[in-house]
Design a protein around this motif. Structure first.
Motif, short mmCIF file in Angstrom:
data_model
loop_
_atom_site.label_atom_id
_atom_site.label_comp_id
_atom_site.label_asym_id
_atom_site.label_seq_id
_atom_site.Cartn_x
_atom_site.Cartn_y
_atom_site.Cartn_z
N VAL A 1 -8.20 15.40 7.70
CA VAL A 1 -7.54 14.67 6.62
C VAL A 1 -8.57 13.78 5.93
N ARG A 2 -8.56 13.83 4.61
CA ARG A 2 -9.42 12.95 3.82
C ARG A 2 -8.57 11.86 3.20
N VAL A 3 -8.94 10.62 3.45
CA VAL A 3 -8.23 9.47 2.89
C VAL A 3 -8.97 9.03 1.63
N LEU A 4 -8.25 9.02 0.50
CA LEU A 4 -8.86 8.64 -0.78
C LEU A 4 -8.02 7.54 -1.42
N VAL B 1 -5.03 3.41 -7.11
CA VAL B 1 -4.79 2.44 -6.05
C VAL B 1 -3.78 2.97 -5.04
N TYR B 2 -3.03 4.03 -5.41
CA TYR B 2 -2.21 4.70 -4.42
C TYR B 2 -3.13 5.49 -3.49
N CYS B 3 -2.81 5.50 -2.23
CA CYS B 3 -3.65 6.15 -1.23
C CYS B 3 -3.16 7.57 -1.00
N LEU B 4 -4.07 8.52 -1.02
CA LEU B 4 -3.74 9.92 -0.78
C LEU B 4 -4.31 10.38 0.55
N LEU C 1 0.87 -1.17 0.00
CA LEU C 1 0.00 0.00 0.00
C LEU C 1 0.90 1.22 0.00
N VAL C 2 0.72 2.11 -0.97
CA VAL C 2 1.54 3.31 -1.09
C VAL C 2 0.70 4.50 -0.63
#
Length: 479
Positions: free
Chosen positions: A433-436, A419-422, A389-390
């Motif tokens: 913080v918003r996790v997308l 698929v990379y997590c921001l 997971l990046v």
């Protein structure tokens, strides 16, 4: 779950133009550092800003031309090192070392309109979909090298607001550099005659590996070959390939400051941690749990015995000796790497995962950076995405604070989900913080449930501070 509503048509008002620097700039070949030249970074980062009031395009063009005097590599073109014919090279050249031809050719600037209001867009803003791509002009090119390092589209909205989209080549800068450039552009829009608060430093030689490269030990974040199939204790799964083969949907979960605090309290009093460490560990565990526990009708690439990694960017500007020059304009990060077996990651408590993240961060020192530079001297080295997971940190970079003179953005985020997590900032809500991240459709709801479930379970138990303790295992972490 995400909405599937698409944006209306976007109409170009005129053909896109090239914005060239308003003054003289150096004309030379700018070598990229090994951190810049990773295949992992050979794409453009696409940012989207919604402003409630528009700024005249002519003003934006004039200030962009001024900004490009100091940020002149963004007006150049990427090419294979040694290719000086101006063609940029063919598709096969992407396997070679790259450089920037600082030729002042210019950044692409497009103007458009869309029949939508800012408020209507905000209702759709948490889940990007393919229709958002019409908000950024697409340059047709045979390869990544044919795409200009900077592309801008300004889309006027029915309400008088505007959406500003930019595509900036990741080979030229990281998130810190992007924020630095966008603030410089906004600064010159509001104060045309004022000097820039930070001048960019373009010399990539400060990150040149020491000759001769002598890295011989494996680097945790990179691989030169496929993992051994004989590794039965901790087998690898190609999660990245599995994710790319699945129908994906974006999942967006916002953590308010109070929710982040509740996550951190799950680790006290035995462990103190930062907001990033707590949220990264929680996201990693939720990701692994959802992929290892799919519906009966769906296949999965993860089992409890599989080894997985968390990769996340660590700013090294102050971690090397000497420190990188102030305003360093290039990729100034390396990947921290935390490994774990799935059963250990999800079978222990949050504090255990946080310790793994902290250990990965603490390993990133000057020697770690030098080793990374040496490993990347071998162009066969690539980022190990097989079971990783990046996480890319966009929060706390000041990206949400851009103001072109008509107020800060009402929304900022990526143009697309991957698929990379921001970890994204939340406009008008500091410290949230918003996790997308895009997840396989069959496990998206489960992932969202795991991300939100800790708070809901605590509320059901009437315990807003979490159950605490090192031995809570899955009793309260499970939903």
């Amino acid at each position: 779950m995400p909405t599937t509503q698409e944006l209306p048509d976007c109409h170009l008002l005129k053909p896109p133009i090239l914005i060239t620097p308003s003054g003289p700039t150096p004309h030379h070949a700018l070598s990229l550092s090994n951190l810049d030249d990773q295949k992992f970074l050979r794409f453009s980062i696409k940012y989207l800003y919604l402003f409630r009031k528009s700024v005249p395009p002519e003003s934006l063009k004039a200030s962009l031309a001024k900004a490009l005097v100091d940020y002149y590599p963004l007006a150049g073109r990427l090419r294979s090192a040694g290719n000086t014919d101006g063609s940029g090279g063919g598709g096969g050249d992407v396997d070679q070392r790259l450089e920037v031809d600082c030729n002042g050719e210019g950044a692409v600037f497009a103007e458009a309109s869309m029949d939508i209001t800012g408020e209507e867009f905000l209702e759709l803003s948490w889940w990007p979909n393919r229709s958002w791509r019409k908000l950024l002009y697409k340059v047709e090119a045979h390869s990544f090298l044919g795409v200009p390092p900077l592309i801008v589209q300004v889309t006027n909205l029915r309400c008088g607001g505007m959406i500003l989209c930019t595509a900036i080549s990741h080979c030229l800068c990281d998130g810190i550099g992007t924020s630095q450039f966008l603030h410089a552009w906004a600064h010159l829009t509001t104060k045309p005659g004022a000097p820039l608060p930070v001048l960019p430093f373009h010399g990539r030689h400060v990150l040149r590996p020491r000759p001769p490269p002598h890295a011989s030990s494996p680097h945790p974040a990179y691989t030169r070959s496929l993992p051994s199939r004989n590794d039965k204790a901790a087998p690898h799964a190609d999660v990245h390939r599995y994710l790319q083969s699945q129908p994906l949907v974006p999942v967006s979960v916002t953590f308010s400051p109070s929710l982040i605090l509740r996550l951190k309290r799950r680790c006290v009093p035995s462990l103190k941690c930062t907001s990033f460490e707590a949220l990264a560990a929680h996201t990693w565990r939720s990701w692994a749990r959802s992929l290892a526990d799919p519906p009966a009708s769906a296949a999965s690439s993860l089992t409890p015995l599989h080894a997985v990694k968390l990769l996340f960017s660590v700013n090294v500007r102050d971690r090397v000796d000497p420190k990188l020059p102030h305003g360093y304009y290039g990729n100034g990060f390396v990947l921290g790497c935390a490994p774990a077996a799935v059963r250990d990651l999800v079978g222990s408590n949050l504090a255990s995962a946080v310790k793994l993240v902290q250990a990965a961060k603490s390993r990133v020192d000057g020697a770690y950076v030098r080793t990374t530079l040496e490993v990347l001297e071998d162009k066969a080295a690539k980022t190990d995405l097989a079971a990783s997971l990046v996480i890319s940190q966009w929060a706390n970079l000041g990206l949400e604070g851009i103001d072109f003179g008509e107020g800060r953005a009402a929304f900022m985020g990526p143009l697309t989900s991957d698929v990379y997590c921001l970890f994204l900032p939340v406009a008008e809500e500091p410290h949230a913080v918003r996790v997308l991240v895009s997840m396989p459709e069959c496990v998206a709801e489960k992932f969202e449930l795991y991300m939100k479930g800790f708070a809901e379970r605590e509320e059901e138990n009437g315990n807003g501070n979490g159950c605490g303790g090192e031995g809570d295992g899955l009793c309260c972490e499970d939903v």
